[in-house]
Design a protein around this motif. Structure first.
Motif, PDB file in Angstrom:
ATOM      1  N   ASP A   1       2.194  -1.170  -1.306  1.00  0.00           N
ATOM      2  CA  ASP A   1       2.686   0.193  -1.130  1.00  0.00           C
ATOM      3  C   ASP A   1       1.591   1.248  -1.253  1.00  0.00           C
ATOM      4  O   ASP A   1       1.843   2.445  -1.057  1.00  0.00           O
ATOM      5  CB  ASP A   1       3.824   0.489  -2.110  1.00  0.00           C
ATOM      6  CG  ASP A   1       3.398   0.401  -3.573  1.00  0.00           C
ATOM      7  OD1 ASP A   1       2.227   0.071  -3.852  1.00  0.00           O
ATOM      8  OD2 ASP A   1       4.250   0.665  -4.452  1.00  0.00           O
ATOM      9  N   ARG A   2       0.363   0.825  -1.559  1.00  0.00           N
ATOM     10  CA  ARG A   2      -0.760   1.762  -1.604  1.00  0.00           C
ATOM     11  C   ARG A   2      -1.741   1.528  -0.454  1.00  0.00           C
ATOM     12  O   ARG A   2      -2.874   1.973  -0.494  1.00  0.00           O
ATOM     13  CB  ARG A   2      -1.475   1.667  -2.960  1.00  0.00           C
ATOM     14  CG  ARG A   2      -0.634   2.256  -4.101  1.00  0.00           C
ATOM     15  CD  ARG A   2      -1.454   2.591  -5.315  1.00  0.00           C
ATOM     16  NE  ARG A   2      -1.715   1.418  -6.134  1.00  0.00           N
ATOM     17  CZ  ARG A   2      -2.918   1.100  -6.627  1.00  0.00           C
ATOM     18  NH1 ARG A   2      -3.978   1.826  -6.328  1.00  0.00           N
ATOM     19  NH2 ARG A   2      -3.066   0.039  -7.383  1.00  0.00           N
ATOM     20  N   ILE A   3      -1.269   0.809   0.571  1.00  0.00           N
ATOM     21  CA  ILE A   3      -2.062   0.594   1.788  1.00  0.00           C
ATOM     22  C   ILE A   3      -1.388   1.312   2.944  1.00  0.00           C
ATOM     23  O   ILE A   3      -0.199   1.100   3.203  1.00  0.00           O
ATOM     24  CB  ILE A   3      -2.193  -0.913   2.118  1.00  0.00           C
ATOM     25  CG1 ILE A   3      -2.795  -1.687   0.952  1.00  0.00           C
ATOM     26  CG2 ILE A   3      -3.050  -1.098   3.378  1.00  0.00           C
ATOM     27  CD1 ILE A   3      -2.818  -3.194   1.165  1.00  0.00           C
ATOM     28  N   SER A   4      -2.120   2.162   3.623  1.00  0.00           N
ATOM     29  CA  SER A   4      -1.603   2.867   4.804  1.00  0.00           C
ATOM     30  C   SER A   4      -2.358   2.383   6.032  1.00  0.00           C
ATOM     31  O   SER A   4      -3.590   2.323   6.026  1.00  0.00           O
ATOM     32  CB  SER A   4      -1.803   4.385   4.662  1.00  0.00           C
ATOM     33  OG  SER A   4      -1.125   4.888   3.530  1.00  0.00           O
ATOM     34  N   VAL A   5      -1.634   2.035   7.082  1.00  0.00           N
ATOM     35  CA  VAL A   5      -2.266   1.663   8.346  1.00  0.00           C
ATOM     36  C   VAL A   5      -2.434   2.920   9.187  1.00  0.00           C
ATOM     37  O   VAL A   5      -1.451   3.561   9.564  1.00  0.00           O
ATOM     38  CB  VAL A   5      -1.432   0.611   9.108  1.00  0.00           C
ATOM     39  CG1 VAL A   5      -2.057   0.336  10.478  1.00  0.00           C
ATOM     40  CG2 VAL A   5      -1.347  -0.684   8.303  1.00  0.00           C
ATOM     41  N   ILE A   6      -3.687   3.280   9.442  1.00  0.00           N
ATOM     42  CA  ILE A   6      -3.999   4.431  10.287  1.00  0.00           C
ATOM     43  C   ILE A   6      -5.042   3.961  11.294  1.00  0.00           C
ATOM     44  O   ILE A   6      -6.166   3.631  10.932  1.00  0.00           O
ATOM     45  CB  ILE A   6      -4.542   5.625   9.486  1.00  0.00           C
ATOM     46  CG1 ILE A   6      -3.525   6.061   8.427  1.00  0.00           C
ATOM     47  CG2 ILE A   6      -4.877   6.784  10.417  1.00  0.00           C
ATOM     48  CD1 ILE A   6      -4.011   7.195   7.540  1.00  0.00           C
TER      49      ILE A   6
END
Length: 370
Positions: free
Chosen positions: A169-174
């Motif tokens: 939940d602290r990984i964002s795919v950008i």
């Protein structure tokens, strides 16, 4: 806010990580003039690269005051920079190239890191054993320091979760954005770069190394009409000689063209005049050349097995990285299909999600969470 950035690659790397950093900084400073962006680099690097960062009032560079030699600069970037960040009042730090300085969490500075790929863990056979150990150590130290991670693809996110216990939940795919120069039409181009490449050529862009698998592109020529040539653009390695030798042994040397050191001005010209783009790489973190090719109006054939479907979208074609005949069939299909222009138009619509402003706004939302 006052935000610090690891800018080593910005001032030293012409492509890849350097392009990512320069494009992102220019996009961030364009969409928000209220934050101060401080770029921390171990030295001034290359002026031609540094000058690609747009000189807006809120953007500045910062260099170590006392580090002189290469070792001192490396130690400053990995450790000593933290005291400078504290002294400068940095409220958030972004490691743009997969690394964070040791001790930044203890100093109380929230840190975001962009992880581009973990190929050295997924496919260590492409690296020297000692390099794998160094990269692995850096990765494990970085995730201990990171408050949040930006992964440049779902594939990279899966690898982070596979090789660490960092909270999902602290990984964002950008996704990574492509330079805007590839979106414009050919316009006032210099066509001298095209001399001797043949009337019809397929194009592959990227370091000419084993992982990028240019050998399959060369082998596919045997299954294609003789007037179709292959242009490989990228830094050459020892693997390049294997590619040349294969082409010579199979009578394909006159249809193979290898170009290195191609300028930013000439690269879009090579894209615009190709008939198809190929990218049979065995593993990638994202695959930015695919975006560039589509922006230039090229149909794409790429390899299965990593993240390339994420970059190319549903209207590109994907084949095994071990099947030259299938690659040739896909290339022929892309060149000859009657709805070629519709395919290109849909692909262009797909890659709009990678446009600079959209990426910058997503990154700013990650900052906002901290």
């Amino acid at each position: 806010m006052k935000i610090g950035y690891d800018a080593k690659r910005i001032v030293r790397n012409n492509t890849g990580l350097g392009s990512y950093g320069r494009t992102l900084i220019n996009s961030l400073s364009a969409v928000d003039a209220t934050d101060r962006l401080v770029l921390y680099a171990p030295d001034e690097g290359r002026e031609d690269l540094r000058s690609q960062v747009i000189c807006r009032p809120q953007v500045s560079f910062r260099y170590p005051a006392h580090a002189r030699g290469g070792l001192q600069r490396a130690l400053w970037r990995s450790h000593g920079i933290v005291s400078d960040l504290v002294a400068d009042g940095i409220e958030l730090f972004h490691g743009l190239s997969g690394e964070l300085p040791v001790g930044i969490r203890r100093a109380g500075i929230p840190a975001v890191v962009t992880i581009h790929d973990l190929i050295f863990l997924r496919h260590p056979e492409y690296y020297h054993w000692w390099d794998v150990q160094i990269y692995k150590w850096k990765f494990l130290k970085t995730i201990q320091e990171a408050s949040r991670i930006i992964a440049i693809s779902e594939c990279t996110k899966r690898d982070i979760l596979a090789f660490s216990d960092f909270p999902e939940d602290r990984i964002s795919v950008i996704y990574q954005s492509a330079a805007s120069r590839f979106s414009s039409s050919a316009g006032q181009e210099d066509t001298a770069i095209l001399k001797g490449l043949g009337d019809r050529y397929i194009l592959q862009v990227g370091t000419i190394e084993e992982r990028k698998n240019a050998m399959e592109s060369v082998a596919a020529l045997d299954f294609l009409p003789r007037d179709i040539h292959l242009v490989l653009v990228g830094r050459q390695t020892a693997y390049t000689e294997q590619v040349r030798r294969y082409a010579f042994q199979h009578g394909l040397e006159e249809r193979l063209h290898i170009l290195s050191g191609v300028s930013n001005r000439d690269l879009p010209t090579l894209y615009h005049h190709a008939v198809c783009f190929v990218y049979p790489s065995r593993y990638e973190g994202f695959g930015i050349p695919i975006i560039e090719a589509i922006q230039c109006g090229l149909p794409v054939v790429a390899a299965t097995g990593s993240c390339l479907e994420e970059a190319g979208g549903p209207d590109s074609l994907y084949v095994s990285p071990d099947d030259p005949s299938a690659l040739a069939d896909a290339i022929r299909s892309m060149i000859e299909r009657p709805d070629r222009q519709q395919v290109i138009a849909r692909s262009r619509q797909f890659v709009r999600r990678f446009e600079n402003d959209s990426v910058a706004e997503q990154v700013m939302r990650v900052y906002g969470k901290l």
